[in-house]
Design a protein around this motif. Structure first.
Motif, PDB file in Angstrom:
ATOM      1  N   PHE A   8      11.057   1.713 -14.535  1.00  0.00           N
ATOM      2  CA  PHE A   8      12.014   1.084 -15.446  1.00  0.00           C
ATOM      3  C   PHE A   8      11.297   0.272 -16.525  1.00  0.00           C
ATOM      4  O   PHE A   8      11.719   0.262 -17.679  1.00  0.00           O
ATOM      5  N   ASP A   9      10.222  -0.404 -16.141  1.00  0.00           N
ATOM      6  CA  ASP A   9       9.424  -1.146 -17.130  1.00  0.00           C
ATOM      7  C   ASP A   9       8.815  -0.200 -18.153  1.00  0.00           C
ATOM      8  O   ASP A   9       8.795  -0.481 -19.354  1.00  0.00           O
ATOM      9  N   THR A  10       8.313   0.925 -17.678  1.00  0.00           N
ATOM     10  CA  THR A  10       7.712   1.911 -18.580  1.00  0.00           C
ATOM     11  C   THR A  10       8.756   2.497 -19.520  1.00  0.00           C
ATOM     12  O   THR A  10       8.502   2.630 -20.727  1.00  0.00           O
ATOM     13  N   LYS A 117      17.420   7.437 -16.973  1.00  0.00           N
ATOM     14  CA  LYS A 117      18.565   8.084 -16.329  1.00  0.00           C
ATOM     15  C   LYS A 117      18.142   8.811 -15.055  1.00  0.00           C
ATOM     16  O   LYS A 117      18.819   8.739 -14.031  1.00  0.00           O
ATOM     17  N   SER A 118      16.994   9.487 -15.112  1.00  0.00           N
ATOM     18  CA  SER A 118      16.498  10.195 -13.933  1.00  0.00           C
ATOM     19  C   SER A 118      16.162   9.216 -12.806  1.00  0.00           C
ATOM     20  O   SER A 118      16.486   9.472 -11.639  1.00  0.00           O
ATOM     21  N   ALA A 119      15.534   8.108 -13.146  1.00  0.00           N
ATOM     22  CA  ALA A 119      15.203   7.106 -12.128  1.00  0.00           C
ATOM     23  C   ALA A 119      16.466   6.509 -11.518  1.00  0.00           C
ATOM     24  O   ALA A 119      16.516   6.253 -10.307  1.00  0.00           O
ATOM     25  N   MET A 120      17.471   6.291 -12.344  1.00  0.00           N
ATOM     26  CA  MET A 120      18.745   5.775 -11.815  1.00  0.00           C
ATOM     27  C   MET A 120      19.393   6.789 -10.865  1.00  0.00           C
ATOM     28  O   MET A 120      19.946   6.407  -9.822  1.00  0.00           O
ATOM     29  N   VAL A 122      17.811   8.987  -9.005  1.00  0.00           N
ATOM     30  CA  VAL A 122      17.025   8.950  -7.772  1.00  0.00           C
ATOM     31  C   VAL A 122      17.426   7.737  -6.939  1.00  0.00           C
ATOM     32  O   VAL A 122      17.610   7.839  -5.716  1.00  0.00           O
ATOM     33  N   LEU A 123      17.591   6.594  -7.576  1.00  0.00           N
ATOM     34  CA  LEU A 123      18.019   5.390  -6.844  1.00  0.00           C
ATOM     35  C   LEU A 123      19.396   5.570  -6.219  1.00  0.00           C
ATOM     36  O   LEU A 123      19.618   5.214  -5.072  1.00  0.00           O
ATOM     37  N   ARG A 124      20.325   6.104  -6.998  1.00  0.00           N
ATOM     38  CA  ARG A 124      21.674   6.327  -6.471  1.00  0.00           C
ATOM     39  C   ARG A 124      21.653   7.293  -5.293  1.00  0.00           C
ATOM     40  O   ARG A 124      22.356   7.081  -4.292  1.00  0.00           O
ATOM     41  N   SER A 125      20.853   8.346  -5.403  1.00  0.00           N
ATOM     42  CA  SER A 125      20.758   9.318  -4.292  1.00  0.00           C
ATOM     43  C   SER A 125      20.152   8.682  -3.062  1.00  0.00           C
ATOM     44  O   SER A 125      20.576   8.964  -1.930  1.00  0.00           O
ATOM     45  N   SER A 126      19.145   7.842  -3.250  1.00  0.00           N
ATOM     46  CA  SER A 126      18.512   7.197  -2.090  1.00  0.00           C
ATOM     47  C   SER A 126      19.447   6.205  -1.417  1.00  0.00           C
ATOM     48  O   SER A 126      19.311   5.939  -0.226  1.00  0.00           O
ATOM     49  N   LEU A 127      20.397   5.676  -2.178  1.00  0.00           N
ATOM     50  CA  LEU A 127      21.371   4.751  -1.582  1.00  0.00           C
ATOM     51  C   LEU A 127      22.606   5.479  -1.037  1.00  0.00           C
ATOM     52  O   LEU A 127      23.510   4.849  -0.512  1.00  0.00           O
TER      53      LEU A 127
END
Length: 130
Positions: A8-10, A117-120, A122-127
């Protein structure tokens, strides 16, 4: 576990760099008819971004009206002058080159949004959320 995600920082730093580069490009286009004006650009994102150093360049304020960051250097300290094209009046702005740079900056900004968007996702899927 999710306190500090570097992706997210990147993505944020990449979007900020693209925005700052777009502002420099707009300034070049605005001064396309100014005699003696030298075209400017920013170094590439890979040259500027250093994740181990706390991303100091992206934290600098570019104008005194910005609320965060310091004023030491900012974008002005990182500018590259481009004198490859020169008209008889000393102006080095090529509108074709600026259009290509603007397209590159837009692609960089779109890429940063896609990474975010892709990182979000991945986070949603992991949760367990879709």
């Amino acid at each position: 576990m999710f306190q500090k995600l570097a992706v997210f920082d990147t993505a944020q730093a990449m979007a900020m760099h693209a925005g700052q580069r777009q502002a420099v490009i707009a300034q070049n286009v605005a001064n396309a008819d100014t005699p003696g004006y030298v075209s400017r650009d920013l170094p590439s994102f890979t040259e500027v971004y250093a994740p181990g150093e706390g991303n100091a360049f992206m934290q600098r304020a570019t104008r005194s009206t910005h609320m965060h960051g310091d004023r030491s250097g900012g974008v002005d300290g990182m500018m590259i002058e481009d004198k490859t094209f020169a008209s008889p009046d000393g102006n080095s702005v090529s509108l074709e080159t600026e259009m290509l740079r603007a397209t590159e900056a837009k692609r960089q900004h779109d890429r940063s949004l896609a990474i975010y968007k892709s990182a979000m996702n991945v986070l949603r899927s992991s949760l367990g959320r879709q």
